[in-house]
Design a protein around this motif. Structure first.
Motif, mmCIF file in Angstrom:
data_model
loop_
_atom_site.group_PDB
_atom_site.id
_atom_site.type_symbol
_atom_site.label_atom_id
_atom_site.label_comp_id
_atom_site.label_asym_id
_atom_site.label_seq_id
_atom_site.Cartn_x
_atom_site.Cartn_y
_atom_site.Cartn_z
ATOM 1 N N GLY A 104 -6.671 -5.554 0.994
ATOM 2 C CA GLY A 104 -5.652 -4.700 1.584
ATOM 3 C C GLY A 104 -4.361 -4.604 0.805
ATOM 4 O O GLY A 104 -3.296 -4.387 1.380
ATOM 5 N N GLU A 105 -4.426 -4.736 -0.513
ATOM 6 C CA GLU A 105 -3.225 -4.571 -1.323
ATOM 7 C C GLU A 105 -2.745 -3.118 -1.259
ATOM 8 O O GLU A 105 -3.545 -2.185 -1.267
ATOM 9 C CB GLU A 105 -3.500 -4.939 -2.779
ATOM 10 N N LEU A 106 -1.439 -2.945 -1.251
ATOM 11 C CA LEU A 106 -0.860 -1.604 -1.236
ATOM 12 C C LEU A 106 0.501 -1.651 -1.923
ATOM 13 O O LEU A 106 1.401 -2.354 -1.480
ATOM 14 C CB LEU A 106 -0.696 -1.091 0.195
ATOM 15 N N ASN A 107 0.618 -0.930 -3.029
ATOM 16 C CA ASN A 107 1.903 -0.789 -3.707
ATOM 17 C C ASN A 107 1.894 0.503 -4.513
ATOM 18 O O ASN A 107 0.922 1.260 -4.450
ATOM 19 C CB ASN A 107 2.207 -2.018 -4.587
ATOM 20 N N ASN A 108 2.931 0.736 -5.269
ATOM 21 C CA ASN A 108 3.079 2.038 -5.919
ATOM 22 C C ASN A 108 2.441 2.136 -7.287
ATOM 23 O O ASN A 108 2.524 3.183 -7.932
ATOM 24 C CB ASN A 108 4.571 2.397 -6.045
ATOM 25 N N ASP A 146 -12.655 5.093 2.357
ATOM 26 C CA ASP A 146 -13.006 4.558 3.677
ATOM 27 C C ASP A 146 -13.097 3.037 3.633
ATOM 28 O O ASP A 146 -12.637 2.336 4.557
ATOM 29 C CB ASP A 146 -14.337 5.151 4.148
ATOM 30 N N GLY A 147 -13.714 2.509 2.581
ATOM 31 C CA GLY A 147 -13.776 1.062 2.434
ATOM 32 C C GLY A 147 -12.393 0.453 2.294
ATOM 33 O O GLY A 147 -12.105 -0.616 2.850
ATOM 34 N N TYR A 148 -11.535 1.138 1.576
ATOM 35 C CA TYR A 148 -10.163 0.656 1.404
ATOM 36 C C TYR A 148 -9.421 0.619 2.737
ATOM 37 O O TYR A 148 -8.714 -0.360 3.050
ATOM 38 C CB TYR A 148 -9.452 1.552 0.396
ATOM 39 N N VAL A 149 -9.588 1.646 3.535
ATOM 40 C CA VAL A 149 -8.937 1.666 4.846
ATOM 41 C C VAL A 149 -9.442 0.501 5.702
ATOM 42 O O VAL A 149 -8.671 -0.151 6.424
ATOM 43 C CB VAL A 149 -9.173 3.014 5.551
ATOM 44 N N ALA A 150 -10.742 0.202 5.611
ATOM 45 C CA ALA A 150 -11.282 -0.939 6.359
ATOM 46 C C ALA A 150 -10.600 -2.233 5.938
ATOM 47 O O ALA A 150 -10.304 -3.106 6.776
ATOM 48 C CB ALA A 150 -12.794 -1.036 6.151
ATOM 49 N N SER A 151 -10.308 -2.373 4.639
ATOM 50 C CA SER A 151 -9.615 -3.571 4.162
ATOM 51 C C SER A 151 -8.164 -3.598 4.622
ATOM 52 O O SER A 151 -7.634 -4.663 4.983
ATOM 53 C CB SER A 151 -9.686 -3.639 2.628
ATOM 54 N N LEU A 152 -7.515 -2.458 4.603
ATOM 55 C CA LEU A 152 -6.142 -2.405 5.100
ATOM 56 C C LEU A 152 -6.082 -2.799 6.571
ATOM 57 O O LEU A 152 -5.173 -3.528 6.998
ATOM 58 C CB LEU A 152 -5.569 -0.997 4.892
ATOM 59 N N ARG A 153 -7.062 -2.339 7.346
ATOM 60 C CA ARG A 153 -7.108 -2.711 8.771
ATOM 61 C C ARG A 153 -7.369 -4.210 8.924
ATOM 62 O O ARG A 153 -6.779 -4.865 9.797
ATOM 63 C CB ARG A 153 -8.198 -1.908 9.485
ATOM 64 N N ASP A 154 -8.260 -4.737 8.119
ATOM 65 C CA ASP A 154 -8.582 -6.161 8.180
ATOM 66 C C ASP A 154 -7.336 -6.995 7.883
ATOM 67 O O ASP A 154 -7.024 -7.954 8.606
ATOM 68 C CB ASP A 154 -9.685 -6.482 7.172
ATOM 69 N N LEU A 224 -2.256 5.978 6.746
ATOM 70 C CA LEU A 224 -1.045 5.257 6.376
ATOM 71 C C LEU A 224 0.141 5.672 7.239
ATOM 72 O O LEU A 224 0.930 4.831 7.691
ATOM 73 C CB LEU A 224 -0.712 5.500 4.898
ATOM 74 N N ALA A 225 0.253 6.974 7.478
ATOM 75 C CA ALA A 225 1.419 7.478 8.205
ATOM 76 C C ALA A 225 1.371 7.166 9.696
ATOM 77 O O ALA A 225 2.397 6.843 10.302
ATOM 78 C CB ALA A 225 1.541 8.987 7.991
ATOM 79 N N THR A 226 0.188 7.248 10.290
ATOM 80 C CA THR A 226 0.107 7.145 11.749
ATOM 81 C C THR A 226 -0.268 5.764 12.254
ATOM 82 O O THR A 226 0.149 5.364 13.345
ATOM 83 C CB THR A 226 -0.910 8.161 12.296
ATOM 84 N N GLU A 227 -1.056 5.012 11.471
ATOM 85 C CA GLU A 227 -1.529 3.718 11.957
ATOM 86 C C GLU A 227 -0.899 2.535 11.242
ATOM 87 O O GLU A 227 -0.464 1.570 11.879
ATOM 88 C CB GLU A 227 -3.058 3.638 11.819
#
Length: 566
Positions: A104-108, A146-154, A224-227
């Motif tokens: 779930g890494e997220l940066n620019n 989709d897999g990435y979103v699953a990791s972000l949720r996790d 990203l914006a809503t959840e």
């Protein structure tokens, strides 16, 4: 321990080499995009599994390799270094996984949000078949996301969410990707195989793939914006425990963070004093700011347009290769080609991509020019060409790619340590000044400007993420994003667009930016210790060849490989 990695010393692969090679193949199997980056054919249209299952599979592979390596005895000095590097790199990767910081890494700049798109930049476009591969890759982007979103949720479920600043920045980036004239539209519009039109079927596949990619990224943006955004913390600092882990990740060395912060503050003061001295050479009594104004206004130092920038990068790089090969460095003929290109994105930053394993794709230097920027100055960027090209990243990565007769595939292709790589590139910048290639006061001020930026990053990154006191000469109170940005503005002479990119990068990628300057420090300390040990027998060219021939390893492993055990 020592490692004699000589190009004229034939070596039979060992059992440990076989294990490392199998692990590398597992990495290629787990991540087809990594294989694409390394120029490996096959599975060109596929992506890795970005879901939590994919990260668990990677951790299992690392754990299995470590267990197997622990049952082996080194057969020679090269094996000793390989085992040391495996234990350090894979052991740390498992620590990071167990702490949940890989999912779930997220940066620019360096998260799946960019990686899934950026691999397209490395895919060849010379034939209709290669464009067909790109079409297939585009079509598979939604599933990867989709897999990435699953990791972000996790990760979010465990309370690990990137700061809101990073979420907002990625939302903006995606907007540029999916715009009507954005990245995906530009990629497929006018696609050609050399001088030939593509078959209509391939063109249609590209358009469908681009539509799918835009839809996939649009879905990510909505998530990203809503959840995710409502869960994102406002605070940028990650804290000491997490920072220490990432610092080790990027350096391959556990440094004293407080001592390193104090050193960074002192190093910044030293560089500024040297800048002031050089500014006086540009104009007697001139301040640094006045000297920069003079240099920026000098027509002989200006480049107009990205093609002029690219051409100047290429000629400067070619001159460095010709001058250094055979004198200060051994540069095999196969490594002497370096392509300079303008990146297809406008996100800011300059970066290098390594050659394919067989050098069928050469090493490349990319400049991602922010939108609206069309003029450039050579005094500031000459040192950057040395950093990304020769004797910087291109020489470094070329060596580890060409060492097929000594190094296993993991050490040549799959082991990358930022502090080693970026530290070497900064070492290379300073070395070029020491060798006389930056004697022009403007070019030397440019090198010092780059060194000042890297020292300021040590102060900023450690200061903000560990919430340390601001040094008296830079203000008061405790570091945060806002006073940190004002500090960077005083110490980094770049455009506002570039500064915004860099500031956001440091806030979202803790420990990475300081690895440049800290890595340089550790490289120089190791060189000086080797010189002290060898005395009159020390040869700088031989040291460079020996050190680069090790490939990219953690900086503690590097030191142990180059110095005898005391």
């Amino acid at each position: 321990m020592t490692d004699t990695t000589r190009s004229d010393a034939p070596r039979t692969p060992t059992t440990l080499d076989g294990l490392a090679d199998r692990y590398t193949q597992t990495l290629f199997d787990l991540d087809p995009a990594f294989a694409t980056m390394m120029g490996k054919p096959g599975r060109e249209t596929e992506y890795r599994d970005y879901s939590p299952d994919g990260y668990r599979a990677a951790a299992d592979a690392a754990r299995g390799t470590l267990d197997a390596a622990g049952r082996l005895r080194p057969e020679d000095d090269v094996d000793v270094v390989t085992l040391d590097a495996l234990n350090e790199r894979l052991g740390l990767a498992l620590e990071i996984h167990e702490a949940g910081h890989d999912v779930g890494e997220l940066n620019n700049i360096a998260s799946p949000a960019q990686e899934i798109r950026s691999v397209l930049d490395l895919m060849p476009t010379d034939t209709a078949e290669q464009w067909s591969h790109i079409a297939g890759k585009l079509a598979n982007i939604p599933a990867a996301l989709d897999g990435y979103v699953a990791s972000l949720r996790d990760a979010a479920g465990r309370g690990q969410v990137a700061a809101v600043r990073q979420v907002d920045t990625v939302i903006e980036q995606i907007g540029r990707y999916v715009a009507d004239e954005g990245y995906f539209a530009s990629l497929v519009s006018g696609a050609r195989a050399g001088d030939s039109e593509l078959p209509a079927s391939v063109t249609a596949d590209l358009e469908r793939g681009a539509d799918a990619a835009r839809a996939g990224y649009g879905k990510l943006r909505d998530y990203l914006a809503t959840e995710l955004r409502p869960q994102a913390p406002a605070k940028d600092a990650v804290g000491r425990e997490r920072y220490a882990l990432h610092s080790r990740e990027f350096l391959g060395s556990a440094v004293d963070l407080d001592e390193t912060y104090a050193w960074g503050v002192a190093e910044l003061d030293r560089i500024i004093a040297e800048q002031e001295q050089v500014a006086g050479q540009i104009k007697s009594g001139a301040s640094i700011a006045e000297a920069i104004e003079i240099l920026d206004a000098d027509p002989a130092r200006q480049l107009n347009g990205t093609e002029a920038l690219r051409s100047w990068m290429q000629s400067t790089s070619d001159e460095a290769v010709a001058a250094l090969g055979g004198t200060h460095f051994e540069i095999p003929e196969i490594m002497r080609t370096l392509e300079c290109r303008i990146a297809p994105t406008q996100e800011g930053g300059i970066y290098y991509t390594p050659p394919a394993d067989d050098f069928s794709r050469p090493g490349r230097m990319w400049w991602s020019v922010p939108a609206g920027e069309d003029s450039f100055t050579t005094w500031k960027e000459k040192t950057t060409v040395y950093h990304e090209g020769v004797p910087g990243h291109h020489l470094q990565m070329g060596y580890q790619t060409v060492k097929k007769d000594v190094l296993n595939s993991w050490r040549r292709s799959a082991c990358w340590v930022s502090g080693h790589g970026e530290g070497w590139a900064l070492y290379a910048e300073r070395l070029m000044a020491d060798l006389g290639y930056l004697d022009d006061p403007g070019d030397r001020l440019g090198m010092l400007d780059a060194q000042r930026m890297r020292a300021a990053r040590v102060v900023f990154d450690l200061g903000v993420h560990l919430e340390l006191p601001v040094p008296e000469q830079w203000g008061s109170g405790t570091w945060d994003a806002d006073n940190g940005r004002a500090f960077l503005r005083k110490n980094i002479a770049i455009s506002e667009g570039q500064l915004d990119f860099e500031w956001t990068r440091y806030l979202g990628w803790p420990g990475q930016a300081p690895a440049y300057k800290i890595g340089q420090r550790l490289w120089e300390q190791t060189r000086d210790d080797v010189r002290a040990h060898e005395g009159d027998a020390f040869d700088l060219k031989a040291f460079h060849t020996r050190a680069l021939s090790l490939g990219s390893v953690g900086l503690d492993t590097l030191r142990r490989a180059l110095l005898p055990v005391s």
